[in-house]
Design a protein around this motif. Sequence first.
Motif, mmCIF file in Angstrom:
data_model
loop_
_atom_site.group_PDB
_atom_site.id
_atom_site.type_symbol
_atom_site.label_atom_id
_atom_site.label_comp_id
_atom_site.label_asym_id
_atom_site.label_seq_id
_atom_site.Cartn_x
_atom_site.Cartn_y
_atom_site.Cartn_z
ATOM 1 N N MET A 39 -21.013 -19.289 13.583
ATOM 2 C CA MET A 39 -21.170 -19.382 12.128
ATOM 3 C C MET A 39 -22.579 -18.957 11.717
ATOM 4 O O MET A 39 -22.763 -18.223 10.743
ATOM 5 N N TRP A 40 -23.581 -19.410 12.470
ATOM 6 C CA TRP A 40 -24.962 -19.058 12.148
ATOM 7 C C TRP A 40 -25.210 -17.563 12.335
ATOM 8 O O TRP A 40 -25.823 -16.907 11.480
ATOM 9 N N GLU A 41 -24.727 -17.021 13.439
ATOM 10 C CA GLU A 41 -24.941 -15.595 13.710
ATOM 11 C C GLU A 41 -24.238 -14.702 12.698
ATOM 12 O O GLU A 41 -24.707 -13.603 12.383
ATOM 13 N N LYS A 42 -23.123 -15.169 12.168
ATOM 14 C CA LYS A 42 -22.367 -14.405 11.172
ATOM 15 C C LYS A 42 -22.804 -14.710 9.743
ATOM 16 O O LYS A 42 -22.173 -14.243 8.799
ATOM 17 N N LYS A 43 -23.873 -15.522 9.613
ATOM 18 C CA LYS A 43 -24.380 -15.887 8.285
ATOM 19 C C LYS A 43 -23.297 -16.570 7.442
ATOM 20 O O LYS A 43 -23.053 -16.212 6.295
ATOM 21 N N ARG A 44 -22.667 -17.567 8.034
ATOM 22 C CA ARG A 44 -21.602 -18.291 7.349
ATOM 23 C C ARG A 44 -22.061 -19.650 6.814
ATOM 24 O O ARG A 44 -21.253 -20.414 6.303
ATOM 25 N N GLU A 101 -7.627 -31.048 23.323
ATOM 26 C CA GLU A 101 -8.963 -31.531 23.000
ATOM 27 C C GLU A 101 -9.872 -30.379 22.604
ATOM 28 O O GLU A 101 -9.694 -29.249 23.068
ATOM 29 N N ILE A 102 -10.834 -30.673 21.752
ATOM 30 C CA ILE A 102 -11.938 -29.751 21.517
ATOM 31 C C ILE A 102 -13.178 -30.394 22.119
ATOM 32 O O ILE A 102 -13.415 -31.605 21.960
ATOM 33 N N THR A 103 -13.946 -29.629 22.861
ATOM 34 C CA THR A 103 -15.114 -30.169 23.553
ATOM 35 C C THR A 103 -16.375 -29.958 22.733
ATOM 36 O O THR A 103 -16.411 -29.161 21.791
ATOM 37 N N SER A 104 -17.416 -30.673 23.115
ATOM 38 C CA SER A 104 -18.702 -30.529 22.432
ATOM 39 C C SER A 104 -19.251 -29.118 22.593
ATOM 40 O O SER A 104 -19.902 -28.598 21.686
ATOM 41 N N GLN A 105 -18.980 -28.475 23.733
ATOM 42 C CA GLN A 105 -19.452 -27.111 23.951
ATOM 43 C C GLN A 105 -18.736 -26.127 23.020
ATOM 44 O O GLN A 105 -19.339 -25.213 22.467
ATOM 45 N N GLU A 106 -17.432 -26.339 22.833
ATOM 46 C CA GLU A 106 -16.675 -25.470 21.927
ATOM 47 C C GLU A 106 -17.144 -25.630 20.486
ATOM 48 O O GLU A 106 -17.236 -24.653 19.732
ATOM 49 N N LEU A 107 -17.470 -26.860 20.102
ATOM 50 C CA LEU A 107 -18.010 -27.090 18.762
ATOM 51 C C LEU A 107 -19.358 -26.386 18.597
ATOM 52 O O LEU A 107 -19.614 -25.737 17.579
ATOM 53 N N ALA A 108 -20.216 -26.513 19.612
ATOM 54 C CA ALA A 108 -21.530 -25.875 19.551
ATOM 55 C C ALA A 108 -21.399 -24.357 19.477
ATOM 56 O O ALA A 108 -22.116 -23.693 18.707
ATOM 57 N N ASP A 109 -20.477 -23.795 20.248
ATOM 58 C CA ASP A 109 -20.265 -22.340 20.215
ATOM 59 C C ASP A 109 -19.750 -21.887 18.851
ATOM 60 O O ASP A 109 -20.166 -20.849 18.327
ATOM 61 N N GLY A 110 -18.825 -22.673 18.271
ATOM 62 C CA GLY A 110 -18.284 -22.310 16.965
ATOM 63 C C GLY A 110 -19.346 -22.309 15.884
ATOM 64 O O GLY A 110 -19.405 -21.403 15.050
ATOM 65 N N THR A 155 -27.356 -26.133 19.158
ATOM 66 C CA THR A 155 -28.654 -25.445 19.222
ATOM 67 C C THR A 155 -28.912 -24.609 17.971
ATOM 68 O O THR A 155 -29.983 -24.031 17.829
ATOM 69 N N SER A 156 -27.967 -24.545 17.070
ATOM 70 C CA SER A 156 -28.081 -23.686 15.890
ATOM 71 C C SER A 156 -29.035 -24.295 14.861
ATOM 72 O O SER A 156 -29.093 -25.517 14.698
ATOM 73 N N PRO A 157 -29.788 -23.444 14.146
ATOM 74 C CA PRO A 157 -30.744 -23.948 13.145
ATOM 75 C C PRO A 157 -30.045 -24.541 11.928
ATOM 76 O O PRO A 157 -28.867 -24.286 11.662
#
Length: 357
Positions: free
Chosen positions: A189-194, A176-185, A215-217
């Motif tokens: 992506m945002w922090e790496k400007k992807r 399974e992939i969890t909602s927390q893992e999706l949010a972290d991924g 929480t990402s913009p």
Amino acid sequence: MRVKELSLLCIAFFLVSCCMGKPETAILPEAYVDAAQRSTHTNNWAVLVDASRFWFNYRHVANVLSIYRSVKRLGIPDSQIILMIADDMACNARNPRPGQVYNNANQHINVYGDDVEVDYRGYEVTVENFVRLLTGRTQNGTARSKKLLSDAGSNVLIYLTGHGGDGFLKFQDSEEITSQELADGIQQMWEKKRYNELFFMVDTCQAASLYEKFTSPNVLAVASSLVGEDSLSHHVDPSIGVYMIDRYTYYALEFLEKVQPFSKRTIGEFLQVCPKRVCISTVGVRKDLYQRDPHKVPITDFFGAIRPTRVSTERINVTLANEEDFCLDAEVDAAESVRKKDFKVIIESQFPIEFFK
């Protein structure tokens, strides 16, 4: 001597600073600043994932291939689409129509087609590979076609389908992939400007739980069902004995099939494609992280790859050479020649000087 030279250097620097002004206090024209902040969108990418195996999950393959067909038709090339399919229904021994996958019992559209490029197939569709794909941490030796090479100007569409529950989505019926893992991924992506903007779309049971921890913009999310609700299939094909497509994706595809590359349809309209009377489940939308009004965002900002284009039949001087250098040779056929007196040189602006007038 050194002290004197240093003093003179400091005085010179002070005088230059006074004349030029401090960099931090420099003011650009308001129109230029507004235009620069409006959008940095330069390219589009799509990550489309079917996480389910087994013949009875035929509809999930039809789901993801339906979205694949739409984004490709609207202009996103295969080189910028990452397609992950956990099971190959087109070649399944139970398929009475080998090499074909349909999303309706009337067999109107073969969504598998002749030019489908699957990047991750079968047991390659894992939580690890999906997270590595999003974050750009693919293993050494991974083919370029299997990488999400997005940047700070990319609008990224992520579509997920399969079996899920409260806070998770199953992969291969074994992990399974969890909602927390999706949010972290997505945060990575945002922090790496992807990405510039990201549209997260998921069709599964309790789908809204998967975007709760974001929480990402610049993220807009839509889900086929709220927490505690099931996402239902649309109809069955008696000839193959399984359901063909899920309800939410069926109506999403019905909407997308009417969209043309230069359509004025918006993301706001797309978010309303499946009201509860037809979807049975309640579609969830999260837009608090998204800065723009969805009703003013063209649907092709995520599902297409359309750019404003200026078409010119004139010759364009891009080297600032003499106009004579661009005149056609006298030996060229008169019907194809361009008379010098009708020749126009167009110099494309390389800087928005109109904002400084």
